[in-house]
Every structure is written in structure tokens, then in C-alpha cells.
Design an enzyme around this catalytic site. Structure first.
Site, PDB file in Angstrom:
ATOM      1  N   LYS A  52      44.885  42.038  93.905  1.00 30.04           N
ATOM      2  CA  LYS A  52      45.721  42.054  93.165  1.00 30.04           C
ATOM      3  C   LYS A  52      46.161  43.764  92.702  1.00 30.04           C
ATOM      4  O   LYS A  52      47.556  43.835  92.428  1.00 30.04           O
ATOM      5  CB  LYS A  52      46.220  41.633  92.140  1.00 30.04           C
ATOM      6  CG  LYS A  52      45.973  39.451  92.984  1.00 30.04           C
ATOM      7  CD  LYS A  52      45.503  38.331  91.981  1.00 30.04           C
ATOM      8  CE  LYS A  52      45.269  37.185  92.684  1.00 30.04           C
ATOM      9  NZ  LYS A  52      44.692  35.810  92.040  1.00 30.04           N
ATOM     10  N   GLN A  96      43.492  35.562  85.313  1.00 30.81           N
ATOM     11  CA  GLN A  96      42.097  34.400  86.762  1.00 30.81           C
ATOM     12  C   GLN A  96      41.658  33.276  87.622  1.00 30.81           C
ATOM     13  O   GLN A  96      41.015  33.736  85.962  1.00 30.81           O
ATOM     14  CB  GLN A  96      40.863  36.335  87.661  1.00 30.81           C
ATOM     15  CG  GLN A  96      40.679  36.063  89.281  1.00 30.81           C
ATOM     16  CD  GLN A  96      41.342  35.997  90.174  1.00 30.81           C
ATOM     17  OE1 GLN A  96      42.575  36.574  90.627  1.00 30.81           O
ATOM     18  NE2 GLN A  96      41.261  34.908  91.068  1.00 30.81           N
ATOM     19  N   ASP A 119      52.199  33.204  88.656  1.00 32.03           N
ATOM     20  CA  ASP A 119      51.085  32.141  89.781  1.00 32.03           C
ATOM     21  C   ASP A 119      52.020  31.262  89.756  1.00 32.03           C
ATOM     22  O   ASP A 119      51.281  30.228  90.598  1.00 32.03           O
ATOM     23  CB  ASP A 119      49.700  32.074  88.835  1.00 32.03           C
ATOM     24  CG  ASP A 119      49.288  33.127  89.076  1.00 32.03           C
ATOM     25  OD1 ASP A 119      49.293  33.561  89.824  1.00 32.03           O
ATOM     26  OD2 ASP A 119      47.587  32.665  88.975  1.00 32.03           O
TER      27      ASP A 119
END
Ligand code: NDP
Length: 279
Positions: A52, A96, A119
Site C-alpha cells: 500500500k 490494517q 477502506d
């Protein structure tokens, strides 16, 4: 032979388009920054986080890394998220997953400001998707839509079967296909006669988390098969939820694993980051 849906190529196209967009936003004085939080040092999570950060670098936005030790308390993590929510220089925040067992994942997702939730996991963003309003969409299902569209596969009016109903893949996937005017069926572990339902699909999307579970008997001749699953086999090679060798000769189009859905997730995360910059 089935058309191979090339996620590597399509994700690269998307990242190149985003890079141009970021450059033009920067000319207008708009900068982007993604805050990436990782708690503990799970090796798989570390790989995702590294990828990422690399993608941010590629498209030209800044990434801020917060690597917290495993024993961080939930209060400490929530306090960091609150600080980042208030920071005007940060326009995207992601934590995460999975987080260590002593933390409440839902509470963490709820604490990230919906405006910075790149997200697309916050209930406000999920709700926006349900009622067809603007919001951040979960990256993997958004990536599947791009794979289909950019491969010239028509969605409207088609029978779509989604196998799996998780909050991050199956449910948003079904909602996105509905938005694209497919006729959608969602299957799960309690579905009676899964094979028969799958065999009705013009577009079969599999996010079941079981290696090679979907064999040729589940697939209608000429169907498009999208395999979201990803598993490391004993020989070290990757495979999906679909038995590629068996299904490929029957399918009209199919995604490989690796190189199908996988690379799209990060490309769509970058897309959400750029969207966050422009809001
Ligand atoms: P989950 O384990 O959260 O969900 C799996 C779903 O499959 C559940 O809804 C479950 O049903 C259903 N299911 C399980 N067994 C069966 C069965 N025998 N028959 C029918 N349905 C069944 O998984 P995720 O959605 O998080 O992920 C799915 C897969 O996609 C995994 O392999 C994961 O690694 C991969 N993945 C890949 C990503 C990428 O970037 N490529 C990103 C995210 C995930 P029930 O609800 O009834 O339990």
C-alpha cells in the site's frame, strides 16, 4: 479458450490514470496523504502494508506509517485515530486488519471518520452504498466491477451469483452488481444446492475462502468467473477459490490467481485516496 481477465494490466492502467490525476491536483495545490496503521507484526499484514505504501509512492501521494507494538491498548489506538481524524493534512486513514484479539475491530472501524475511511468499512459508507448515495466503497468489490467493465463484459440484465456474504467482499459485491443492473443472487454456507444456483450464473463471483472449491460442475458454459479467493498451497504456489484448470475450459472469461482480483484491491484503495483528496 476462455478470455483471461488481466487484473495486473487493468490495475496498472488505473494507477497510471490516478498518477496523472494526482499530478494535476498538486498543480492546484491539493496534496494527498494516507495514514496506514499496523498493530503488531503479522507477516502477511506487513506485506499488504508495504504494498500500500509503495502504491502511494507510485501515484504521488504521501503515506504516513504508524507501526504500533502488539501490546498497544485499544484506547491508545483509538486516540491515534482521533488525532488523525482531526489532522487536515491526512485525507485517508486505514487500520490494517486483523487487529490483535484484545481490540474490538468494529469499534476501530467506527472511530475512523467516514470522510477518511478509504477502506469503505464504516457503516455510514456501507449505508450510502445500500441507498445508492456517494461514499467510499470497499476496495475488492469495487475492483471486480472495474475488471468486468474494462474487459468489456456486460453486467446489466445478466444473472449474477455471488458466493459469500462477508461484510468486506460478498455483501458490497452484491450491492454493486445490483447498482449495475444485474439480477443478483447471494449464496452462503446455508444455501441449498449451491451447484444448481451457481450454474444459473452468467457472472459467477466467488468469495468463499475455500481453495479450489468451485469446480467445472458449478459453472454454466460461457459464464464469466471472477475468483476473489487467495490461498497459499503446500507447494508454495497461490490458488483461488475456483479450480482454474477445471473451470477455464468451460468459462467464457475468467480471472487467474494470482494476477486477477488481487492487484485490483490496492488500485481501488488508491482510487479512494484520490477521491478523498478531491472532496
Ligand atoms: P469470509 O470467510 O469472511 O466469508 C466467506 C463466505 O463464504 C461466508 O459468507 C460463508 O458463508 C461463505 N461460505 C463458506 N463456506 C461455504 C460453502 N461451503 N458454501 C457456500 N458458502 C460458503 O471471507 P472473505 O469474504 O473475507 O474472503 C473470501 C476470500 O477472498 C478469501 O479467500 C480471502 O482470502 C479472499 N480475499 C481476497 C482479497 C483480494 O484482495 N484478492 C480481499 C479480501 C478477501 P456464511 O456467511 O454462511 O458463513
Amino acid at each position: 479458450m476462455a478470455q483471461l481477465i488481466d487484473g495486473k494490466k487493468i490495475s496498472q492502467e488505473i494507477k497510471d490514470e490516478l498518477r496523472d490525476k494526482v499530478a494535476s491536483l498538486q498543480q492546484q495545490g491539493i496534496e494527498g496523504a494516507l495514514a496506514v496503521i499496523q498493530v503488531g507484526n503479522d507477516p502477511a499484514s506487513s506485506v499488504y502494508v508495504r504494498n500500500k505504501k509503495r502504491a502511494c509512492e507510485y501515484i504521488g501521494i504521501r503515506s504516513e506509517s504508524y507501526e504500533l507494538p502488539e501490546e498497544t491498548t485499544e484506547e491508545e489506538l483509538l486516540a491515534l485515530i482521533e488525532t488523525l481524524n482531526e489532522d487536515p493534512k491526512v485525507n485517508g486513514i486505514l487500520c490494517q486488519l486483523p487487529v490483535p484479539a484484545h481490540m474490538d475491530e468494529n469499534k476501530i472501524i467506527r472511530t475512523i471518520s467516514p470522510e477518511k475511511d478509504v477502506d469503505g468499512f464504516h457503516t455510514q459508507n456501507v449505508g450510502a452504498l445500500v441507498v445508492g448515495q456517494q461514499g467510499f466503497v470497499s476496495c475488492t468489490p469495487a475492483g471486480v466491477i472495474q475488471l468486468l467493465k474494462r474487459s468489456g463484459i456486460e453486467i446489466a440484465g445478466k444473472n449474477c451469483v455471488v458466493v459469500g456474504r462477508s461484510n468486506i467482499v460478498g455483501k458490497p459485491m452484491a450491492l454493486l452488481m445490483l447498482k449495475e443492473n444485474a439480477t443478483v443472487t447471494i449464496c452462503h454456507s446455508r444455501t441449498a444446492d449451491l451447484k444448481a444456483v451457481c450454474k444459473q450464473a452468467d457472472i459467477l463471483i466467488v468469495a468463499v475462502g475455500k481453495p479450489k472449491m468451485i469446480t467445472a460442475e458449478y459453472v454454466k458454459e460461457g459464464a464469466t468467473v471472477i475468483d476473489v479467493g487467495i490461498h497459499r498451497q503446500e507447494d508454495g504456489k497461490l490458488c483461488g477459490d475456483v479450480d482454474f484448470d477445471q473451470v477455464e475450459p468451460v468459462a467464457g472469461a475468467i480471472t487467474p490467481v494470482p494476477g486477477g482480483v488481487g492487484p485490483m484491491t490496492i488500485a481501488m484503495l488508491m482510487n479512494n485516496c484520490v477521491e478523498a483528496m478531491t472532496r
